[in-house]
Design a protein around this motif. Structure first.
Motif, PDB file in Angstrom:
ATOM      1  N   UNK A  58       0.822  -1.211   0.000  1.00 33.32           N
ATOM      2  CA  UNK A  58       0.000   0.000   0.000  1.00 33.32           C
ATOM      3  C   UNK A  58       0.859   1.265   0.000  1.00 33.32           C
ATOM      4  N   UNK A  59       1.886   1.381   0.856  1.00 32.86           N
ATOM      5  CA  UNK A  59       2.745   2.564   0.764  1.00 32.86           C
ATOM      6  C   UNK A  59       3.449   2.696  -0.579  1.00 32.86           C
ATOM      7  N   UNK A  60       3.832   1.583  -1.193  1.00 33.44           N
ATOM      8  CA  UNK A  60       4.442   1.647  -2.517  1.00 33.44           C
ATOM      9  C   UNK A  60       3.452   2.187  -3.539  1.00 33.44           C
ATOM     10  N   UNK A  61       2.245   1.659  -3.522  1.00 34.93           N
ATOM     11  CA  UNK A  61       1.229   2.122  -4.467  1.00 34.93           C
ATOM     12  C   UNK A  61       0.870   3.579  -4.222  1.00 34.93           C
ATOM     13  N   UNK A 121       2.783   5.856  -3.317  1.00 34.25           N
ATOM     14  CA  UNK A 121       3.856   6.702  -3.861  1.00 34.25           C
ATOM     15  C   UNK A 121       3.793   6.810  -5.380  1.00 34.25           C
ATOM     16  N   UNK A 122       2.838   6.151  -5.996  1.00 32.27           N
ATOM     17  CA  UNK A 122       2.692   6.239  -7.437  1.00 32.27           C
ATOM     18  C   UNK A 122       3.410   5.171  -8.226  1.00 32.27           C
ATOM     19  N   UNK A 123       3.995   4.184  -7.537  1.00 30.72           N
ATOM     20  CA  UNK A 123       4.645   3.101  -8.255  1.00 30.72           C
ATOM     21  C   UNK A 123       3.611   2.202  -8.932  1.00 30.72           C
ATOM     22  N   UNK A 124       4.000   1.614 -10.061  1.00 31.48           N
ATOM     23  CA  UNK A 124       3.194   0.583 -10.708  1.00 31.48           C
ATOM     24  C   UNK A 124       3.655  -0.758 -10.144  1.00 31.48           C
ATOM     25  N   UNK A 125       2.849  -1.344  -9.268  1.00 31.98           N
ATOM     26  CA  UNK A 125       3.292  -2.474  -8.454  1.00 31.98           C
ATOM     27  C   UNK A 125       2.664  -3.781  -8.932  1.00 31.98           C
ATOM     28  N   UNK A 126       3.498  -4.772  -9.157  1.00 28.51           N
ATOM     29  CA  UNK A 126       3.064  -6.160  -9.293  1.00 28.51           C
ATOM     30  C   UNK A 126       3.523  -6.869  -8.036  1.00 28.51           C
ATOM     31  N   UNK A 127       2.570  -7.346  -7.234  1.00 28.25           N
ATOM     32  CA  UNK A 127       2.877  -7.953  -5.938  1.00 28.25           C
ATOM     33  C   UNK A 127       2.590  -9.443  -5.998  1.00 28.25           C
ATOM     34  N   UNK A 128       3.593 -10.246  -5.691  1.00 25.57           N
ATOM     35  CA  UNK A 128       3.434 -11.697  -5.668  1.00 25.57           C
ATOM     36  C   UNK A 128       3.178 -12.153  -4.242  1.00 25.57           C
ATOM     37  N   UNK A 129       2.201 -13.055  -4.086  1.00 23.85           N
ATOM     38  CA  UNK A 129       1.891 -13.615  -2.780  1.00 23.85           C
ATOM     39  C   UNK A 129       1.371 -15.042  -2.972  1.00 23.85           C
ATOM     40  N   UNK A 130       2.082 -16.053  -2.434  1.00 23.54           N
ATOM     41  CA  UNK A 130       1.640 -17.434  -2.648  1.00 23.54           C
ATOM     42  C   UNK A 130       0.390 -17.826  -1.869  1.00 23.54           C
ATOM     43  N   UNK A 131       0.036 -17.103  -0.798  1.00 24.62           N
ATOM     44  CA  UNK A 131      -1.137 -17.446  -0.007  1.00 24.62           C
ATOM     45  C   UNK A 131      -2.393 -16.756  -0.546  1.00 24.62           C
ATOM     46  N   UNK A 132      -3.371 -17.534  -0.945  1.00 27.82           N
ATOM     47  CA  UNK A 132      -4.567 -16.956  -1.564  1.00 27.82           C
ATOM     48  C   UNK A 132      -5.325 -16.038  -0.613  1.00 27.82           C
ATOM     49  N   UNK A 133      -5.449 -16.433   0.658  1.00 24.47           N
ATOM     50  CA  UNK A 133      -6.195 -15.606   1.611  1.00 24.47           C
ATOM     51  C   UNK A 133      -5.468 -14.288   1.887  1.00 24.47           C
ATOM     52  N   UNK A 134      -4.148 -14.351   2.032  1.00 22.63           N
ATOM     53  CA  UNK A 134      -3.367 -13.139   2.212  1.00 22.63           C
ATOM     54  C   UNK A 134      -3.498 -12.234   0.997  1.00 22.63           C
ATOM     55  N   UNK A 135      -3.410 -12.823  -0.189  1.00 17.03           N
ATOM     56  CA  UNK A 135      -3.501 -12.041  -1.421  1.00 17.03           C
ATOM     57  C   UNK A 135      -4.852 -11.352  -1.543  1.00 17.03           C
ATOM     58  N   UNK A 136      -5.919 -12.022  -1.150  1.00 18.33           N
ATOM     59  CA  UNK A 136      -7.246 -11.426  -1.259  1.00 18.33           C
ATOM     60  C   UNK A 136      -7.376 -10.204  -0.363  1.00 18.33           C
ATOM     61  N   UNK A 182      -4.866  -8.288   0.570  1.00 15.63           N
ATOM     62  CA  UNK A 182      -4.038  -7.272  -0.076  1.00 15.63           C
ATOM     63  C   UNK A 182      -4.795  -6.595  -1.210  1.00 15.63           C
ATOM     64  N   UNK A 183      -5.532  -7.372  -1.997  1.00  9.80           N
ATOM     65  CA  UNK A 183      -6.317  -6.781  -3.087  1.00  9.80           C
ATOM     66  C   UNK A 183      -7.344  -5.787  -2.545  1.00  9.80           C
ATOM     67  N   UNK A 184      -7.978  -6.122  -1.438  1.00 10.60           N
ATOM     68  CA  UNK A 184      -8.960  -5.196  -0.856  1.00 10.60           C
ATOM     69  C   UNK A 184      -8.289  -3.895  -0.436  1.00 10.60           C
ATOM     70  N   UNK A 185      -7.118  -3.990   0.180  1.00 15.36           N
ATOM     71  CA  UNK A 185      -6.408  -2.784   0.601  1.00 15.36           C
ATOM     72  C   UNK A 185      -5.965  -1.929  -0.586  1.00 15.36           C
ATOM     73  N   UNK A 186      -5.759  -2.574  -1.731  1.00 17.43           N
ATOM     74  CA  UNK A 186      -5.252  -1.875  -2.912  1.00 17.43           C
ATOM     75  C   UNK A 186      -6.353  -1.491  -3.887  1.00 17.43           C
ATOM     76  N   UNK A 187      -7.607  -1.612  -3.472  1.00 18.20           N
ATOM     77  CA  UNK A 187      -8.720  -1.400  -4.395  1.00 18.20           C
ATOM     78  C   UNK A 187      -8.714  -0.009  -5.018  1.00 18.20           C
ATOM     79  N   UNK A 238      -2.912   1.164 -10.366  1.00 16.25           N
ATOM     80  CA  UNK A 238      -1.584   0.784 -10.866  1.00 16.25           C
ATOM     81  C   UNK A 238      -0.983  -0.391 -10.105  1.00 16.25           C
ATOM     82  N   UNK A 239      -1.742  -0.977  -9.187  1.00 12.77           N
ATOM     83  CA  UNK A 239      -1.232  -2.095  -8.388  1.00 12.77           C
ATOM     84  C   UNK A 239      -2.059  -3.347  -8.655  1.00 12.77           C
TER      85      UNK A 239
END
Length: 261
Positions: free
Chosen positions: A55-58, A60-75, A77-82, A86-87
């Motif tokens: 979230x702090x990276x996004x 700042x205006x970065x175009x972020x591709x974030x890898x996360x192997x855990x599906x629940x954790x990733x979900x 993260x997606x909510x926080x980045x809604x 660019x993320x």
């Protein structure tokens, strides 16, 4: 599944707890990254968890591709980045993810690099970067400070209920946490890293601190009876001797290096 993969997988067992309890990172760290690669840079984050650094990276205006192997954790993260178009979050392990043809400006691993395969991580991180792109490794260290008396007392709880704890352990002071450039040098793919270090503190109620402990793989991997007794012992110390609140001191360390052209 090897031991590293098994321990890494325990973070996904309670993604909501991880999201509530895991600390974030100092804002100054993201100032350094922005100065290193510029606003709008393309960033690959390895092991984003629920987005503590993403979230702090996004933002700042970065175009972020974030890898996360855990599906629940990733979900989560997606909510926080809604709100950040660019993320994006990809459910994948870094070691297995196919790199895109265009390199990234920055690869970030925030408290995750130690979980990666040592035979792969430096080489693939370099391969993911464009020429002179940067690798940022962020580590979080528990150091002396804050409620020092509590952390000295609670060692007795660990020695009583966790057989892996050596007697007499203590938290190091910040100066005892080494700056270790060895893996960068061995890889022969990166310049000597710059180190940036930030000391800071966080306050925890009893429930918050016990929740935090349950986000660490060592605690989650303990047999339930021993773990329950350990947490009860720690909780009694916080409630009985410290009024239900303790302060924990952290050292966040950033190692930043450029890929050789």
């Amino acid at each position: 599944m090897n031991d590293r993969e098994r321990m890494r997988s325990v973070f996904a067992e309670d993604a909501d707890l991880y999201d509530r309890c895991r600390p974030g990172y100092p804002a100054q760290l993201f100032d350094v990254l922005t100065a290193a690669v510029g606003e709008g840079a393309r960033v690959l984050e390895i092991g984003c968890g629920t987005g503590q650094a993403t979230v702090p990276l996004a933002a700042r205006g970065f175009a972020v591709t974030a890898l996360e192997p855990g599906e629940e954790l990733a979900e989560i993260a997606r909510r926080h980045l809604a709100d950040y178009v660019s993320a994006r979050v990809v459910v994948a392990a870094f070691e297995e993810w196919p790199l895109p043809p265009v390199g990234f400006d920055l690869v970030v691993a925030a408290t995750s690099f130690h979980w990666l395969d040592p035979a792969v991580r430096m080489v693939k991180a370099a391969d993911a970067l464009r020429s002179r792109g940067a690798l940022a490794l962020v580590s979080t260290h528990h150091i002396a400070g804050g409620s020092d008396e509590f952390f000295a007392q609670v060692q007795q709880c660990y020695e009583r209920f966790d057989p892996h704890i050596e007697p007499g352990q203590r938290l190091p002071v910040a100066d005892e946490v080494p700056e270790d450039p060895a893996e960068f040098h061995r890889s022969a793919r990166f310049s000597p890293p710059e180190f940036h270090r930030y000391e800071w503190e966080a306050r925890y109620t009893t429930d918050q601190y016990l929740g935090l402990l349950m986000t660490y793989s060592g605690r989650r991997a303990m047999p339930s009876p021993a773990r329950d007794r350990l947490l009860d012992c720690i909780g009694q110390r916080i409630d009985g001797d410290h009024g239900g609140v303790i302060t924990k001191r952290y050292l966040t360390q950033l190692a930043l290096a450029k890929r050789f052209g």
